[in-house]
Design a protein around this motif. Structure first.
Motif, PDB file in Angstrom:
ATOM      1  N   PHE A 193      -3.702 -11.162  -3.228  1.00 19.03           N
ATOM      2  CA  PHE A 193      -4.478 -10.977  -1.977  1.00 19.03           C
ATOM      3  C   PHE A 193      -5.739 -11.537  -1.966  1.00 19.03           C
ATOM      4  O   PHE A 193      -6.589 -10.856  -0.987  1.00 19.03           O
ATOM      5  CB  PHE A 193      -4.158  -9.559  -1.459  1.00 19.03           C
ATOM      6  CG  PHE A 193      -2.935  -8.971  -1.454  1.00 19.03           C
ATOM      7  CD1 PHE A 193      -1.821  -9.325  -0.733  1.00 19.03           C
ATOM      8  CD2 PHE A 193      -2.295  -8.081  -2.518  1.00 19.03           C
ATOM      9  CE1 PHE A 193      -0.427  -9.109  -0.517  1.00 19.03           C
ATOM     10  CE2 PHE A 193      -1.133  -7.693  -2.401  1.00 19.03           C
ATOM     11  CZ  PHE A 193      -0.185  -8.272  -1.702  1.00 19.03           C
ATOM     12  N   GLY A 194      -6.140 -12.147  -2.992  1.00 15.58           N
ATOM     13  CA  GLY A 194      -7.562 -12.672  -2.879  1.00 15.58           C
ATOM     14  C   GLY A 194      -8.653 -11.474  -3.387  1.00 15.58           C
ATOM     15  O   GLY A 194      -8.311 -10.941  -4.320  1.00 15.58           O
ATOM     16  N   SER A 195      -9.611 -11.311  -2.464  1.00 14.41           N
ATOM     17  CA  SER A 195     -10.539 -10.215  -2.624  1.00 14.41           C
ATOM     18  C   SER A 195      -9.969  -8.916  -2.352  1.00 14.41           C
ATOM     19  O   SER A 195     -10.654  -8.078  -2.960  1.00 14.41           O
ATOM     20  CB  SER A 195     -11.897 -10.507  -1.736  1.00 14.41           C
ATOM     21  OG  SER A 195     -11.287 -10.202  -0.354  1.00 14.41           O
ATOM     22  N   VAL A 196      -8.857  -8.700  -1.816  1.00 11.52           N
ATOM     23  CA  VAL A 196      -8.276  -7.331  -1.669  1.00 11.52           C
ATOM     24  C   VAL A 196      -7.740  -6.804  -2.705  1.00 11.52           C
ATOM     25  O   VAL A 196      -7.712  -5.644  -3.097  1.00 11.52           O
ATOM     26  CB  VAL A 196      -7.243  -7.687  -0.451  1.00 11.52           C
ATOM     27  CG1 VAL A 196      -6.517  -6.300  -0.275  1.00 11.52           C
ATOM     28  CG2 VAL A 196      -7.866  -7.809   0.804  1.00 11.52           C
ATOM     29  N   SER A 205      -9.758  -5.349   7.485  1.00 10.98           N
ATOM     30  CA  SER A 205      -9.903  -5.706   8.818  1.00 10.98           C
ATOM     31  C   SER A 205      -8.885  -6.507   9.313  1.00 10.98           C
ATOM     32  O   SER A 205      -8.102  -7.066   8.730  1.00 10.98           O
ATOM     33  CB  SER A 205     -11.284  -6.419   8.911  1.00 10.98           C
ATOM     34  OG  SER A 205     -11.381  -7.824   8.249  1.00 10.98           O
ATOM     35  N   ALA A 206      -8.872  -6.663  10.508  1.00 12.52           N
ATOM     36  CA  ALA A 206      -7.759  -7.559  11.256  1.00 12.52           C
ATOM     37  C   ALA A 206      -7.954  -8.888  11.150  1.00 12.52           C
ATOM     38  O   ALA A 206      -9.081  -9.171  10.920  1.00 12.52           O
ATOM     39  CB  ALA A 206      -7.858  -7.160  12.794  1.00 12.52           C
ATOM     40  N   ALA A 217       1.259  -4.566  11.174  1.00 16.25           N
ATOM     41  CA  ALA A 217       0.412  -3.230  10.807  1.00 16.25           C
ATOM     42  C   ALA A 217      -0.768  -3.390  11.874  1.00 16.25           C
ATOM     43  O   ALA A 217      -1.186  -4.431  12.317  1.00 16.25           O
ATOM     44  CB  ALA A 217      -0.059  -3.120   9.657  1.00 16.25           C
ATOM     45  N   CYS A 218      -1.219  -2.220  12.205  1.00 18.05           N
ATOM     46  CA  CYS A 218      -2.474  -2.039  13.088  1.00 18.05           C
ATOM     47  C   CYS A 218      -3.499  -1.907  12.266  1.00 18.05           C
ATOM     48  O   CYS A 218      -3.373  -1.485  10.908  1.00 18.05           O
ATOM     49  CB  CYS A 218      -2.242  -0.892  13.911  1.00 18.05           C
ATOM     50  SG  CYS A 218      -1.062  -1.145  15.244  1.00 18.05           S
ATOM     51  N   ASP A 219      -4.828  -1.697  12.774  1.00 17.09           N
ATOM     52  CA  ASP A 219      -6.087  -1.549  11.855  1.00 17.09           C
ATOM     53  C   ASP A 219      -5.930  -0.256  11.202  1.00 17.09           C
ATOM     54  O   ASP A 219      -5.666   0.903  11.640  1.00 17.09           O
ATOM     55  CB  ASP A 219      -7.366  -1.348  13.012  1.00 17.09           C
ATOM     56  CG  ASP A 219      -7.703  -2.801  13.233  1.00 17.09           C
ATOM     57  OD1 ASP A 219      -7.417  -3.795  12.673  1.00 17.09           O
ATOM     58  OD2 ASP A 219      -8.549  -2.709  14.161  1.00 17.09           O
ATOM     59  N   ASN A 220      -6.303  -0.121   9.959  1.00 22.08           N
ATOM     60  CA  ASN A 220      -6.135   1.095   9.058  1.00 22.08           C
ATOM     61  C   ASN A 220      -4.825   1.342   8.465  1.00 22.08           C
ATOM     62  O   ASN A 220      -4.540   2.520   8.119  1.00 22.08           O
ATOM     63  CB  ASN A 220      -6.852   2.202   9.871  1.00 22.08           C
ATOM     64  CG  ASN A 220      -8.462   1.715  10.101  1.00 22.08           C
ATOM     65  OD1 ASN A 220      -9.012   1.446   9.045  1.00 22.08           O
ATOM     66  ND2 ASN A 220      -8.905   2.037  11.101  1.00 22.08           N
TER      67      ASN A 220
END
Length: 199
Positions: A180-183, A197-198, A154-157
């Motif tokens: 996903f931890g903090s995500v 973020s990347a 996947a790319c940014d965003n």
């Protein structure tokens, strides 16, 4: 057991009365009492000459314990727990567990099984009146899944696609929980997650 003796003759007829409403014409009958208590058991023996005699004994039927147990933790690598839930009016003298041919005397038991598969487990309980009862069950030790993930790019965003590729030797995988931890977290066999973020 009939122990009647007739000189110069033989017993040809037996009339048993077990004192609980049941009887038998057998020579040496086997009878199961369905209630506890004191029973008057009588035998009338009749010879081939038509002569007869009777005898009476009192039989005390004691209460047997009721063996039962619970078990928990059936995944390979877990310690499987067995707990006796047996009851006995006279009190319990002993709990004897039999697992894989090994006997252990204890009220509760923990076992670390070496392999997955089915295992018969039995518990024999002896009451203070020396009557016994046995409960038997077969438990299954289940295999652990081998976790694996197939991930795209996947790319940014852009959301990243993740697919559960886990396997298990028997049975099926019923749910997937992702962290996903903090995500955040997610559930499902195929999900999408957007990282901030990347990296």
């Amino acid at each position: 057991t009939d122990m009647s003796v007739v000189p110069d003759a033989k017993v040809t007829t037996w009339r048993w009365n077990f004192g609980d409403g049941n009887s038998s014409p057998d020579h040496n009958p086997v009878h199961t009492f369905t209630n506890t208590g004191l029973f008057e058991v009588s035998l009338e023996a009749v010879s081939n000459l038509g002569c007869f005699s009777s005898d009476t004994v009192f039989v005390e039927v004691l209460a047997s314990p009721e063996a039962s147990f619970t078990s928990a933790n059936f995944c390979f690598g877990d310690i499987t727990e067995f707990v006796s839930t047996s009851t006995a009016l006279s009190g319990i003298r002993s709990n004897i567990w039999t697992v894989e041919g090994v006997q252990t005397s204890t009220e509760s038991l923990t076992v670390d099984f070496d392999f997955i598969g089915d295992y018969p487990v039995s518990l024999t309980v002896e009451g203070e009146n020396f009557c016994t009862s046995t409960a038997t069950d077969t438990i299954t030790i289940h295999p652990l899944p081998a976790p694996a993930v197939t991930a795209g790019t996947a790319c940014d965003n852009d959301a990243l696609s993740l697919i559960d590729a886990s396997t298990i030797s028997s049975g099926s995988i019923s749910n997937q929980d992702w962290d996903f931890g903090s995500v955040g977290t997610a559930s499902g066999a195929e999900i999408s997650v957007l990282f901030p973020s990347a990296g």
